[in-house]
Design a protein around this motif. Structure first.
Motif, PDB file in Angstrom:
ATOM      1  N   LEU A 193     -67.794 -34.676  67.286  1.00 41.77           N
ATOM      2  CA  LEU A 193     -67.774 -33.243  67.567  1.00 41.77           C
ATOM      3  C   LEU A 193     -67.741 -33.041  69.075  1.00 41.77           C
ATOM      4  O   LEU A 193     -68.619 -33.513  69.798  1.00 41.77           O
ATOM      5  N   ARG A 194     -66.689 -32.358  69.563  1.00 39.75           N
ATOM      6  CA  ARG A 194     -66.603 -31.973  70.966  1.00 39.75           C
ATOM      7  C   ARG A 194     -66.824 -30.474  71.063  1.00 39.75           C
ATOM      8  O   ARG A 194     -66.244 -29.698  70.310  1.00 39.75           O
ATOM      9  N   HIS A 195     -67.649 -30.050  71.997  1.00 43.57           N
ATOM     10  CA  HIS A 195     -67.788 -28.620  72.240  1.00 43.57           C
ATOM     11  C   HIS A 195     -68.540 -28.404  73.546  1.00 43.57           C
ATOM     12  O   HIS A 195     -69.240 -29.292  74.043  1.00 43.57           O
ATOM     13  N   TYR A 196     -68.353 -27.216  74.095  1.00 45.84           N
ATOM     14  CA  TYR A 196     -69.137 -26.817  75.266  1.00 45.84           C
ATOM     15  C   TYR A 196     -70.364 -26.086  74.752  1.00 45.84           C
ATOM     16  O   TYR A 196     -70.274 -25.002  74.177  1.00 45.84           O
ATOM     17  N   SER A 197     -71.533 -26.722  74.927  1.00 44.65           N
ATOM     18  CA  SER A 197     -72.776 -26.179  74.402  1.00 44.65           C
ATOM     19  C   SER A 197     -73.238 -24.986  75.239  1.00 44.65           C
ATOM     20  O   SER A 197     -73.387 -25.100  76.465  1.00 44.65           O
ATOM     21  N   LEU A 198     -73.479 -23.869  74.576  1.00 44.40           N
ATOM     22  CA  LEU A 198     -73.980 -22.689  75.276  1.00 44.40           C
ATOM     23  C   LEU A 198     -75.448 -22.832  75.640  1.00 44.40           C
ATOM     24  O   LEU A 198     -75.919 -22.222  76.605  1.00 44.40           O
ATOM     25  N   THR A 199     -76.187 -23.636  74.872  1.00 45.66           N
ATOM     26  CA  THR A 199     -77.610 -23.806  75.166  1.00 45.66           C
ATOM     27  C   THR A 199     -77.833 -24.806  76.296  1.00 45.66           C
ATOM     28  O   THR A 199     -78.718 -24.621  77.129  1.00 45.66           O
ATOM     29  N   GLN A 200     -77.010 -25.880  76.345  1.00 39.45           N
ATOM     30  CA  GLN A 200     -77.189 -26.899  77.377  1.00 39.45           C
ATOM     31  C   GLN A 200     -76.267 -26.714  78.576  1.00 39.45           C
ATOM     32  O   GLN A 200     -76.383 -27.421  79.562  1.00 39.45           O
ATOM     33  N   ARG A 201     -75.321 -25.788  78.469  1.00 37.48           N
ATOM     34  CA  ARG A 201     -74.396 -25.491  79.559  1.00 37.48           C
ATOM     35  C   ARG A 201     -73.626 -26.735  80.018  1.00 37.48           C
ATOM     36  O   ARG A 201     -73.501 -27.016  81.210  1.00 37.48           O
ATOM     37  N   LYS A 202     -73.100 -27.488  79.063  1.00 41.81           N
ATOM     38  CA  LYS A 202     -72.287 -28.656  79.390  1.00 41.81           C
ATOM     39  C   LYS A 202     -71.435 -29.021  78.184  1.00 41.81           C
ATOM     40  O   LYS A 202     -71.715 -28.619  77.048  1.00 41.81           O
ATOM     41  N   GLU A 203     -70.376 -29.789  78.447  1.00 41.51           N
ATOM     42  CA  GLU A 203     -69.544 -30.289  77.353  1.00 41.51           C
ATOM     43  C   GLU A 203     -70.210 -31.490  76.718  1.00 41.51           C
ATOM     44  O   GLU A 203     -70.695 -32.386  77.419  1.00 41.51           O
ATOM     45  N   ARG A 204     -70.223 -31.518  75.397  1.00 45.85           N
ATOM     46  CA  ARG A 204     -70.853 -32.615  74.663  1.00 45.85           C
ATOM     47  C   ARG A 204     -69.829 -33.284  73.753  1.00 45.85           C
ATOM     48  O   ARG A 204     -68.999 -32.619  73.132  1.00 45.85           O
ATOM     49  N   ALA A 259     -66.016 -20.943  71.516  1.00 43.49           N
ATOM     50  CA  ALA A 259     -65.233 -21.136  70.291  1.00 43.49           C
ATOM     51  C   ALA A 259     -64.032 -22.056  70.503  1.00 43.49           C
ATOM     52  O   ALA A 259     -63.764 -22.950  69.695  1.00 43.49           O
ATOM     53  N   ARG A 260     -63.297 -21.857  71.602  1.00 47.81           N
ATOM     54  CA  ARG A 260     -62.083 -22.645  71.829  1.00 47.81           C
ATOM     55  C   ARG A 260     -62.376 -24.100  72.184  1.00 47.81           C
ATOM     56  O   ARG A 260     -61.468 -24.934  72.166  1.00 47.81           O
ATOM     57  N   SER A 261     -63.635 -24.406  72.520  1.00 51.95           N
ATOM     58  CA  SER A 261     -63.962 -25.769  72.934  1.00 51.95           C
ATOM     59  C   SER A 261     -64.255 -26.692  71.758  1.00 51.95           C
ATOM     60  O   SER A 261     -64.286 -27.907  71.914  1.00 51.95           O
ATOM     61  N   PHE A 262     -64.465 -26.132  70.566  1.00 48.16           N
ATOM     62  CA  PHE A 262     -64.850 -26.960  69.421  1.00 48.16           C
ATOM     63  C   PHE A 262     -63.677 -27.802  68.919  1.00 48.16           C
ATOM     64  O   PHE A 262     -62.567 -27.310  68.721  1.00 48.16           O
ATOM     65  N   GLU A 263     -63.928 -29.090  68.719  1.00 46.06           N
ATOM     66  CA  GLU A 263     -62.984 -29.991  68.058  1.00 46.06           C
ATOM     67  C   GLU A 263     -63.789 -30.916  67.148  1.00 46.06           C
ATOM     68  O   GLU A 263     -64.814 -31.470  67.577  1.00 46.06           O
ATOM     69  N   VAL A 264     -63.335 -31.086  65.913  1.00 53.98           N
ATOM     70  CA  VAL A 264     -63.957 -32.039  64.992  1.00 53.98           C
ATOM     71  C   VAL A 264     -62.923 -33.110  64.672  1.00 53.98           C
ATOM     72  O   VAL A 264     -61.841 -32.815  64.157  1.00 53.98           O
ATOM     73  N   ILE A 265     -63.256 -34.372  65.003  1.00 48.27           N
ATOM     74  CA  ILE A 265     -62.291 -35.467  64.935  1.00 48.27           C
ATOM     75  C   ILE A 265     -62.862 -36.585  64.067  1.00 48.27           C
ATOM     76  O   ILE A 265     -63.991 -37.037  64.310  1.00 48.27           O
ATOM     77  N   PRO A 266     -62.126 -37.051  63.047  1.00 51.78           N
ATOM     78  CA  PRO A 266     -62.608 -38.199  62.273  1.00 51.78           C
ATOM     79  C   PRO A 266     -62.843 -39.402  63.185  1.00 51.78           C
ATOM     80  O   PRO A 266     -62.027 -39.714  64.048  1.00 51.78           O
ATOM     81  N   TYR A 267     -63.982 -40.054  63.017  1.00 54.17           N
ATOM     82  CA  TYR A 267     -64.348 -41.195  63.863  1.00 54.17           C
ATOM     83  C   TYR A 267     -64.141 -42.490  63.084  1.00 54.17           C
ATOM     84  O   TYR A 267     -64.548 -42.593  61.923  1.00 54.17           O
TER      85      TYR A 267
END
Length: 373
Positions: free
Chosen positions: A62-73, A358-366
């Motif tokens: 899961l890739r996303h920019y976390s609003l709570t941590q203020r960073k990309e995870r 919203a636009r930062s979310f990506e779900v990728i099979p690992y």
């Protein structure tokens, strides 16, 4: 080794094929012969085939920019009955540029930055924690305003990963000029080359892609197809082996005029169309209803079958559909930038406690793979 047990190479290979990438990387230090065996292209290919045969898709990235941590995870999640955080990964490049996912295939991910005239493309293997930065593409020195589209996939004939890039020159009023320039990158040669092929199609820069049946697929159109008020939307495909473009029809009877409401995905190894109906909410583009179609017989337009209807308009609407979980549920981003799981049959929402842009979310099979080792 004196007093040791000798194993024939054939038996050793069968044992090593069952091990995870993390262990194989450590075992490269056992001896030069083990290192040579584990890094040999034939073993890398065999290990990938073995991993794919037993892959249960129980882990996703899961890739996303976390609003709570203020960073990309970039985080691995165990996708079982629940959706549990397993491990956070570091993105391999520490730059100020923003990289978006251009495609994924067999555990290898392709990213590109947002700078059009200084394009950077990288391939990242999360299981190895290793990336390769591709050479600068060939067609980047034009002074004309242009846009580009990337595709990423695997050529089973050459046993090689490829990136295809289409470069469109923009004319008056930002009209897209066809045909585009086309170039292909091959991992084995680590080089780009131009290809001469007729491409009458326009693929919007925002179009999602799906790699199925040895081909990359996008939503696009043929500008020569004069259907009022605009050319009809189609599926444009690029065959990785033959390096030729083609097209497929969308399901009959739908209103596909607005290509922003269409996206492609993979559902149980079938090409999947997500067709969403917009709703207005506080000036933001949201979707109240989305229809999920799959093409049950590849290449046959009549085999498009509507699987599900997603309707969460009463919950404020859908921002994006990201993909599908192991148990079949859909992962959605809602109107308030929350990632939720949606039971397609019971039509119920389960909150996962994750918020992000919203636009930062990506779900990728690992998938564990040795590519780039």
């Amino acid at each position: 080794m004196s007093g040791g047990i000798f194993l024939p190479e054939e038996i050793l290979i069968q044992i090593l094929l069952k091990l995870p990438v993390k262990s194989l990387v450590r075992f490269r230090c056992v001896s030069k012969s083990w290192d040579s065996l584990i890094t040999h292209p034939s073993f890398v290919s065999l290990h990938l085939s073995h991993a794919m045969a037993g892959h249960d898709r129980s882990v996703v990235l899961l890739r996303h920019y976390s609003l709570t941590q203020r960073k990309e995870r970039n985080t691995l999640y165990l996708d079982g009955e629940s959706f549990l955080e397993h491990q956070e990964l570091e993105f391999p490049l520490k730059t100020h540029d923003t990289y978006y996912l251009a495609g994924s295939c067999n555990g290898l991910l392709c990213f590109s930055d947002y700078i059009i005239n200084n394009l950077q493309v990288i391939l990242w293997n999360p299981s190895l924690r290793k990336c390769v930065q591709l050479p600068i593409p060939r067609f980047i020195d034009t002074d004309l305003t242009h846009t580009y589209v990337l595709g990423f996939g695997f050529d089973t004939r050459r046993v090689d990963y490829k990136v295809v890039r289409l470069i469109y020159i923009l004319g008056k009023n930002w009209s897209v000029i066809v045909p585009p320039e086309v170039e292909v990158y091959e991992l084995k040669t680590n080089a780009w080359r131009g290809i001469q092929t007729a491409v009458p199609y326009v693929i919007p820069e925002s179009s999602s892609q799906a790699f199925v049946n040895g081909a990359i697929h996008w939503i696009g159109y043929n500008p020569a197809d004069k259907v009022a008020p605009s050319p009809r939307s189609i599926v444009v495909l690029f065959n990785m082996q033959e390096e030729v473009f083609g097209e497929m029809e969308l399901p009959k009877g739908g209103d596909y005029a607005n290509r922003l409401n269409l996206s492609l995905a993979v559902h149980q190894d079938l090409i999947c169309l997500l067709h969403c109906h917009p709703m207005e909410e506080d000036g933001h583009q949201l979707y109240g209803v989305c229809w999920v179609w799959v093409m049950k017989e590849y290449g046959t337009a009549d085999s498009w079958t509507k699987l599900f209807t997603i309707n969460i308009s009463e919950h404020g609407g859908i921002g994006r559909i990201l993909g599908f979980r192991k148990k079949g549920d859909a992962l959605l981003v809602t109107h308030n930038d929350e990632l939720v799981s949606y039971d397609l049959r019971g039509q119920r929402i389960s909150r996962l406690g994750l918020y992000g842009v919203a636009r930062s979310f990506e779900v990728i099979p690992y998938m564990d793979c040795l590519v780039l080792v």
